[in-house]
Design a protein around this motif. Structure first.
Motif, mmCIF file in Angstrom:
data_model
loop_
_atom_site.group_PDB
_atom_site.id
_atom_site.type_symbol
_atom_site.label_atom_id
_atom_site.label_comp_id
_atom_site.label_asym_id
_atom_site.label_seq_id
_atom_site.Cartn_x
_atom_site.Cartn_y
_atom_site.Cartn_z
ATOM 1 N N PRO A 33 -35.430 -4.756 -36.759
ATOM 2 C CA PRO A 33 -35.899 -4.317 -35.705
ATOM 3 C C PRO A 33 -36.810 -3.971 -34.899
ATOM 4 N N TYR A 34 -38.070 -4.876 -34.750
ATOM 5 C CA TYR A 34 -38.160 -5.232 -33.890
ATOM 6 C C TYR A 34 -38.201 -5.822 -32.904
ATOM 7 N N VAL A 35 -36.844 -6.680 -32.914
ATOM 8 C CA VAL A 35 -35.846 -6.925 -32.028
ATOM 9 C C VAL A 35 -35.248 -5.638 -30.946
ATOM 10 N N SER A 36 -34.859 -4.869 -31.740
ATOM 11 C CA SER A 36 -33.912 -3.869 -31.463
ATOM 12 C C SER A 36 -34.884 -3.249 -30.674
ATOM 13 N N GLN A 37 -35.909 -3.087 -30.423
ATOM 14 C CA GLN A 37 -37.612 -2.173 -30.387
ATOM 15 C C GLN A 37 -37.176 -3.147 -28.783
ATOM 16 N N ALA A 38 -37.898 -4.031 -28.171
ATOM 17 C CA ALA A 38 -37.485 -4.733 -27.228
ATOM 18 C C ALA A 38 -36.186 -4.677 -26.282
ATOM 19 N N LEU A 39 -35.030 -3.836 -26.964
ATOM 20 C CA LEU A 39 -34.091 -3.832 -26.007
ATOM 21 C C LEU A 39 -34.143 -2.520 -24.868
ATOM 22 N N ILE A 40 -34.140 -2.961 -24.018
ATOM 23 C CA ILE A 40 -34.408 -1.599 -23.317
ATOM 24 C C ILE A 40 -32.835 -1.308 -22.137
ATOM 25 N N GLY A 41 -31.824 -1.994 -22.233
ATOM 26 C CA GLY A 41 -30.266 -1.960 -21.951
ATOM 27 C C GLY A 41 -29.830 -2.504 -22.285
ATOM 28 N N HIS A 42 -28.617 -1.870 -21.309
ATOM 29 C CA HIS A 42 -27.095 -2.641 -21.938
ATOM 30 C C HIS A 42 -26.178 -2.548 -21.046
ATOM 31 N N PHE A 43 -25.646 -3.682 -20.729
ATOM 32 C CA PHE A 43 -24.173 -3.089 -19.665
ATOM 33 C C PHE A 43 -22.880 -3.906 -20.326
ATOM 34 N N ASN A 44 -21.685 -3.505 -19.532
ATOM 35 C CA ASN A 44 -20.524 -4.696 -19.908
ATOM 36 C C ASN A 44 -19.718 -5.376 -19.550
ATOM 37 N N ALA A 45 -19.785 -6.385 -20.529
ATOM 38 C CA ALA A 45 -19.226 -7.230 -19.398
ATOM 39 C C ALA A 45 -18.555 -7.847 -20.603
ATOM 40 N N ASP A 46 -17.405 -9.124 -19.911
ATOM 41 C CA ASP A 46 -16.471 -10.112 -21.086
ATOM 42 C C ASP A 46 -17.814 -11.431 -20.436
ATOM 43 N N VAL A 47 -18.490 -12.296 -21.619
ATOM 44 C CA VAL A 47 -19.641 -12.702 -21.053
ATOM 45 C C VAL A 47 -18.381 -13.925 -21.270
ATOM 46 N N GLY A 48 -17.465 -14.197 -21.156
ATOM 47 C CA GLY A 48 -16.384 -15.381 -20.988
ATOM 48 C C GLY A 48 -16.076 -15.255 -19.650
ATOM 49 N N HIS A 49 -16.383 -14.442 -18.421
ATOM 50 C CA HIS A 49 -15.436 -14.138 -17.081
ATOM 51 C C HIS A 49 -16.536 -13.569 -16.027
ATOM 52 N N VAL A 50 -17.461 -12.707 -16.444
ATOM 53 C CA VAL A 50 -18.513 -12.432 -15.914
ATOM 54 C C VAL A 50 -19.664 -13.311 -14.704
ATOM 55 N N SER A 51 -20.035 -13.593 -14.269
ATOM 56 C CA SER A 51 -20.668 -14.733 -13.727
ATOM 57 C C SER A 51 -21.800 -14.558 -13.356
ATOM 58 N N ALA A 52 -22.539 -15.551 -12.806
ATOM 59 C CA ALA A 52 -24.420 -14.635 -12.370
ATOM 60 C C ALA A 52 -24.966 -13.996 -11.740
ATOM 61 N N ASP A 53 -24.273 -13.767 -10.409
ATOM 62 C CA ASP A 53 -24.352 -12.774 -9.638
ATOM 63 C C ASP A 53 -24.689 -11.481 -9.957
ATOM 64 N N GLU A 54 -23.261 -11.177 -10.952
ATOM 65 C CA GLU A 54 -22.606 -9.497 -11.411
ATOM 66 C C GLU A 54 -24.105 -9.796 -13.096
ATOM 67 N N ILE A 55 -24.145 -10.054 -13.805
ATOM 68 C CA ILE A 55 -24.993 -10.271 -14.626
ATOM 69 C C ILE A 55 -27.043 -10.094 -13.967
ATOM 70 N N ARG A 56 -27.188 -10.778 -13.423
ATOM 71 C CA ARG A 56 -28.094 -10.903 -12.295
ATOM 72 C C ARG A 56 -28.728 -9.211 -11.876
ATOM 73 N N THR A 57 -27.190 -8.812 -11.336
ATOM 74 C CA THR A 57 -27.594 -7.436 -10.463
ATOM 75 C C THR A 57 -27.718 -6.494 -11.446
#
Length: 216
Positions: A33-57
């Protein structure tokens, strides 16, 4: 889990989730629950192929949106609390007092803050009245041109959440500075002069303030 351990070690305060949307419900259901409360957002990504620049953006967009919403929520709460004379104060004089007394939880500073004040060269008291001598300990004061900069050490030392407010007419009306309080200090009880002297020798942060309320 690992995220909970990292959070307990204060290695992060907020976090953003990047994963494929199909897996997100399963992943989030397993969060503490504490970790869940700290989550401020999410985005769809294939972590095996997404670039660092895309993650930062993506992460920056989510962070900016969260900060804007948080700022607006804090300002609304603070002004509402101030209007009801509860856990909110507005205006330079009241905010300085609350900062000095350790009451402030969240500080809001307007881009157009134009306040002037003086600072005691001995005890560090900051006063919105341009007096030549400190009303707390009696020592000479020096004028502060940029109050926002002068209060930064208090903000950092006490880990006060701070937001800067731009182009807000309602905030302009209350002096471009406000604070949401953790608590309101109770009425100060008088202490003896000897007790004030003992506290000063022990290094009380604002010994002059204690002396001010001592019985004479």
């Amino acid at each position: 889990g690992l995220l909970q351990e990292l959070q307990e070690k204060s290695l992060f305060e907020k976090w953003i989730l990047a994963c494929q949307d199909a897996h997100r419900p399963t992943f989030e259901s397993q969060l503490h629950p504490y970790v869940s409360q700290a989550l401020i957002g999410h985005f769809n990504a294939d972590v095996g192929h997404v670039s660092a620049d895309e993650i930062r953006t993506h992460a920056q967009q989510i962070l900016d949106r969260w900060q804007d919403e948080r700022r607006q929520d804090m300002m609304s709460q603070t002004l509402s609390q101030a209007r009801s004379n509860a856990r909110g104060v507005t205006g330079l004089r009241r905010v300085l007092r609350s900062l000095e007394w350790g009451e402030v939880q969240t500080l809001l500073v307007g881009e157009n803050l134009q306040g002037h004040a003086v600072e005691c060269t001995r005890c560090g008291h900051i006063d919105a009245h341009l007096v030549s001598f400190c009303p707390i300990c009696g020592h000479a004061t020096q004028e502060i041109v940029d109050v926002g900069e002068a209060i930064l050490p208090w903000v950092v030392r006490r880990d006060i959440e701070t937001f800067y407010v731009k182009d807000d007419p309602e905030f302009d009306k209350v002096g471009n500075i406000a604070a949401l309080l953790r608590f309101r200090s109770e009425k100060v009880q008088p202490i003896s002069m000897s007790a004030a002297d003992d506290l000063e020798k022990a290094g009380a942060e604002y010994p002059g303030r204690l002396r001010r309320y001592a019985r004479r």
